[in-house]
Design an enzyme around this catalytic site. Structure first.
Site, PDB file in Angstrom:
ATOM      1  N   CYS A   1      -5.135   6.130  -3.939  1.00 38.44           N
ATOM      2  CA  CYS A   1      -4.621   4.795  -4.091  1.00 38.44           C
ATOM      3  C   CYS A   1      -3.180   5.078  -4.520  1.00 38.44           C
ATOM      4  CB  CYS A   1      -5.256   3.750  -4.835  1.00 38.44           C
ATOM      5  SG  CYS A   1      -4.752   2.226  -4.704  1.00 38.44           S
TER       6      CYS A   1
ATOM      7  N   CYS B   1       0.962  -1.113   0.027  1.00 37.40           N
ATOM      8  CA  CYS B   1       0.156   0.125  -0.083  1.00 37.40           C
ATOM      9  C   CYS B   1       0.894   1.086  -0.137  1.00 37.40           C
ATOM     10  CB  CYS B   1      -0.951  -0.055   1.136  1.00 37.40           C
ATOM     11  SG  CYS B   1      -1.944   1.376   1.152  1.00 37.40           S
TER      12      CYS B   1
HETATM   13  N1  LIG Z   1      -4.508   1.941  -1.068  1.00 36.84           N
HETATM   14  C1  LIG Z   1      -3.371   1.230  -1.282  1.00 36.84           C
HETATM   15  C2  LIG Z   1      -3.510   0.107  -1.966  1.00 36.84           C
HETATM   16  C3  LIG Z   1      -3.675  -1.016  -1.013  1.00 36.84           C
HETATM   17  C4  LIG Z   1      -3.576  -2.386  -1.758  1.00 36.84           C
HETATM   18  C5  LIG Z   1      -4.717  -3.304  -1.589  1.00 36.84           C
HETATM   19  N2  LIG Z   1      -6.170  -2.754  -1.896  1.00 36.84           N
HETATM   20  C6  LIG Z   1      -4.576  -4.621  -2.256  1.00 36.84           C
HETATM   21  O1  LIG Z   1      -4.753  -4.870  -3.377  1.00 36.84           O
HETATM   22  O2  LIG Z   1      -4.163  -5.490  -1.766  1.00 36.84           O
HETATM   23  C7  LIG Z   1      -2.268   2.117  -1.778  1.00 36.84           C
HETATM   24  O3  LIG Z   1      -2.224   3.440  -1.718  1.00 36.84           O
HETATM   25  O4  LIG Z   1      -1.371   1.747  -2.581  1.00 36.84           O
END
Ligand SMILES: N[C@H](CCC[C@H](N)C(=O)O)C(=O)O
Length: 261
Positions: A199, A74
């Site tokens: 994200c 993450c």
């Molecule tokens: N919010 C996250 C991604 C989390 C990963 C999660 N959603 C997965 O695929 O396990 C970021 O800032 O990169």
């Protein structure tokens, strides 16, 4: 048992953080993590992190998605845990820490609220129709479009995440619109199973995909607007490999407290 928690957010991607150097939080029960992340029955968060000691690094980041299951990397969570480590006095202005996808270097501003986080090098981008698919620590699908402001990210993202190709492993689905001097990105996140405000691994995947599409080599900086703020992705691209990939943006403590589990 009552635990001390800290709530952080990075561009609106929000996380619960626990200082678990004493290993007091046993994470075997994913139902507890799921409940803590619930916005009505718990603290609320897109993800949950344990900061733990590691013999070879400043600390180890252990990340769980809001559904309670261990997640892959993450990016915004990584930036928030760096701010948390500084708040705890574990690091000063730079750090090397361990996450699920390997070691990460990061630097943090003196005020402790702006973090440049180095992401893994990438040399593989594939296509699914017109979309790009790549792993920046977490798996991502990147689709370009117009009219993103009013697009139904939840339903369309959910459909792609659950189609035959991605259903079992899941994927994070990013939609991107080129708005001239920046990219606008919205993401449906696996493990949250909803759109989030930002994200980090997602905007990284988007920035790399756009450079790949344009064959834009050299040092590239890509400002990105997301629902919860602004991020910047910097990297070097030699036409086959992305190196020195940095995800840069805010990371702020929102509140702290105690909760019974
Ligand atoms: N919010 C996250 C991604 C989390 C990963 C999660 N959603 C997965 O695929 O396990 C970021 O800032 O990169």
């Amino acid at each position: 048992m009552s635990i001390q928690f800290f709530k952080y957010q990075g561009a609106g991607n929000d996380f619960i953080l626990i200082d678990n150097r004493g290993l007091s939080f046993k994470d075997t029960d994913n139902k507890i993590v799921h409940k803590l992340c619930d916005r009505r029955f718990g603290i609320g968060g897109d993800g949950f992190m344990l900061l733990q000691n590691h013999p070879d690094f400043d600390f180890e980041m252990r990340y769980f998605n809001a559904d309670g299951n261990p997640g892959s990397m993450c990016g915004n969570g990584g930036r928030c845990i760096v701010a948390f480590a500084k708040h705890l006095g574990i690091i000063d202005s730079e750090t090397n820490f361990l996450a699920v996808d390997g070691p990460h270097y990061a630097k943090i501003s003196d005020e402790g609220n702006w973090v440049d986080l180095q992401m893994i090098d990438i040399d593989t981008i594939s296509k699914d129709g017109e979309a790009y698919v790549l792993n920046t620590g977490s798996p991502h699908y990147v689709a370009q479009m117009q009219g993103l402001e009013s697009y139904d990210v939840y339903h369309n993202g959910k459909e792609i995440r659950n189609n035959e190709t991605y259903r079992s492993e899941g994927i994070n689905v990013n939609f991107v619109e080129d708005q001239g001097d920046h990219l606008f990105v919205r993401t449906f996140e696996r493990g949250v199973e909803d759109e989030t405000y930002a994200c980090g691994t997602g905007v990284t995947a988007v920035a790399l995909s756009m450079a790949y599409r344009k064959g834009q080599t050299g040092h590239v900086e890509t400002p990105v607007k997301v629902l919860g703020g602004n991020l910047n992705i910097k990297f070097d691209y030699d036409g086959s490999r992305f190196t020195q990939v940095f995800l840069c943006g805010p990371a702020e403590k929102v509140f702290e407290g105690k909760i019974s589990i």
